[in-house]
Design a protein around this motif. Structure first.
Motif, short mmCIF file in Angstrom:
data_model
loop_
_atom_site.label_atom_id
_atom_site.label_comp_id
_atom_site.label_asym_id
_atom_site.label_seq_id
_atom_site.Cartn_x
_atom_site.Cartn_y
_atom_site.Cartn_z
N ASN A 1 6.01 -5.35 -16.42
CA ASN A 1 5.81 -5.78 -17.91
C ASN A 1 7.12 -5.95 -18.57
O ASN A 1 7.44 -6.77 -19.51
CB ASN A 1 4.81 -4.81 -18.39
CG ASN A 1 3.49 -5.04 -18.21
OD1 ASN A 1 3.00 -6.17 -17.79
ND2 ASN A 1 2.80 -3.82 -17.99
N THR A 2 8.06 -5.00 -18.33
CA THR A 2 9.10 -4.71 -18.88
C THR A 2 10.60 -4.79 -17.92
O THR A 2 10.68 -4.71 -16.87
CB THR A 2 9.38 -3.49 -19.69
OG1 THR A 2 9.12 -2.40 -19.01
CG2 THR A 2 8.10 -3.58 -20.76
N ASP B 1 13.62 -2.31 -13.45
CA ASP B 1 14.56 -1.30 -13.06
C ASP B 1 14.37 -0.06 -12.32
O ASP B 1 14.91 0.50 -11.74
CB ASP B 1 15.24 -0.97 -14.30
CG ASP B 1 16.57 0.11 -14.12
OD1 ASP B 1 17.49 -0.12 -13.11
OD2 ASP B 1 17.03 1.05 -14.96
N ALA B 2 12.74 0.07 -12.42
CA ALA B 2 12.03 1.29 -11.89
C ALA B 2 11.83 0.82 -10.40
O ALA B 2 11.45 1.80 -9.46
CB ALA B 2 10.92 1.75 -12.42
N VAL B 3 11.95 -0.36 -10.13
CA VAL B 3 11.54 -1.06 -8.49
C VAL B 3 12.57 -0.22 -7.87
O VAL B 3 13.86 -0.42 -8.03
CB VAL B 3 11.57 -2.14 -8.42
CG1 VAL B 3 11.22 -2.86 -6.94
CG2 VAL B 3 10.53 -2.97 -9.31
N THR B 4 12.09 0.40 -6.62
CA THR B 4 13.03 1.29 -5.66
C THR B 4 14.08 0.15 -5.32
O THR B 4 13.77 -0.79 -4.69
CB THR B 4 12.22 1.58 -4.41
OG1 THR B 4 11.22 2.60 -4.97
CG2 THR B 4 13.20 2.33 -3.59
N GLY B 5 15.30 0.84 -5.44
CA GLY B 5 16.60 0.06 -5.01
C GLY B 5 17.10 -0.98 -5.98
O GLY B 5 18.04 -1.41 -5.59
N TYR C 1 13.98 -12.35 -20.25
CA TYR C 1 13.06 -11.37 -21.02
C TYR C 1 13.00 -11.77 -22.53
O TYR C 1 13.74 -12.55 -23.00
CB TYR C 1 13.31 -10.02 -20.71
CG TYR C 1 14.68 -9.53 -21.27
CD1 TYR C 1 14.87 -9.15 -22.43
CD2 TYR C 1 15.81 -9.71 -20.28
CE1 TYR C 1 16.34 -8.70 -22.88
CE2 TYR C 1 17.01 -9.23 -20.77
CZ TYR C 1 17.17 -8.76 -22.07
OH TYR C 1 18.56 -8.34 -22.49
N HIS C 2 11.83 -11.15 -23.31
CA HIS C 2 11.91 -11.36 -24.72
C HIS C 2 12.36 -9.98 -25.14
O HIS C 2 12.00 -8.94 -24.85
CB HIS C 2 10.52 -11.68 -25.15
CG HIS C 2 10.12 -11.39 -26.61
ND1 HIS C 2 10.87 -11.91 -27.70
CD2 HIS C 2 8.79 -10.85 -27.18
CE1 HIS C 2 10.39 -11.87 -28.70
NE2 HIS C 2 9.10 -11.13 -28.46
N ASP D 1 15.22 -1.10 -22.73
CA ASP D 1 14.41 -1.92 -21.75
C ASP D 1 13.29 -1.67 -21.47
O ASP D 1 12.51 -2.51 -21.03
CB ASP D 1 15.39 -1.63 -20.32
CG ASP D 1 16.58 -2.39 -20.40
OD1 ASP D 1 16.87 -3.11 -21.16
OD2 ASP D 1 17.25 -2.04 -19.43
N ALA D 2 12.53 -0.62 -22.19
CA ALA D 2 11.05 -0.33 -22.13
C ALA D 2 10.29 -1.29 -23.18
O ALA D 2 9.25 -1.26 -23.06
CB ALA D 2 10.84 1.15 -22.58
#
Length: 137
Positions: free
Chosen positions: A41-42, A47-51, A98-99, A105-106
């Motif tokens: 979503n954001t 950024d939270a995707v591993t790697g 992104y919007h 970033d959240a």
């Protein structure tokens, strides 16, 4: 490799229309694995995707245009090429649009993620030719 249009981006474009959005772009580094999940979503989710790491520079696309593409039964959103500053030793794995909905970033809602023609080194800067950053249809 691919372009993806997360569910949040499709929802935001449908709800607000591209003319009512503050569109920005960022480069991500590390890996392409997992970045095309449609449930991201954001920018923080990306950024939270591993790697994956989000590069610090953000740019505002210019020359945004929307065209109706009857031949392919879709609408397309395009912009002028994106230019990022030199970042020695950094390798871009892709770019995300992104919007800009908030200060973190959240709160920044993903519109699209692009990895075609990546990875690219950023040692001398990075100019990205953008064909379409969003396709609806």
């Amino acid at each position: 490799m691919a372009e993806s249009y997360p569910n949040r981006g499709k929802w935001r474009i449908t709800k607000s229309g591209i003319d009512n959005l503050t569109v920005r772009a960022c480069v991500f580094t590390g890996t392409q694995t997992g970045v095309h999940a449609l449930t991201l979503n954001t920018v923080a989710d990306l950024d939270a995707v591993t790697g994956v790491g989000i590069h610090t520079e953000r740019v505002t696309p210019t020359g945004i245009t929307v065209t109706q593409d009857d031949a392919n039964n879709r609408a397309a959103v395009d912009c002028a090429d994106l230019v990022f500053a030199a970042a020695p030793g950094v390798v871009a794995q892709g770019v995300a649009f992104y919007h800009e909905t908030g200060a973190s970033d959240a709160q920044r809602e993903l519109l699209s993620v692009h990895t075609t023609n990546f990875p690219k080194p950023m040692d001398g800067g990075l100019a990205i030719g953008v064909a379409d950053f969003l396709r609806q249809g």
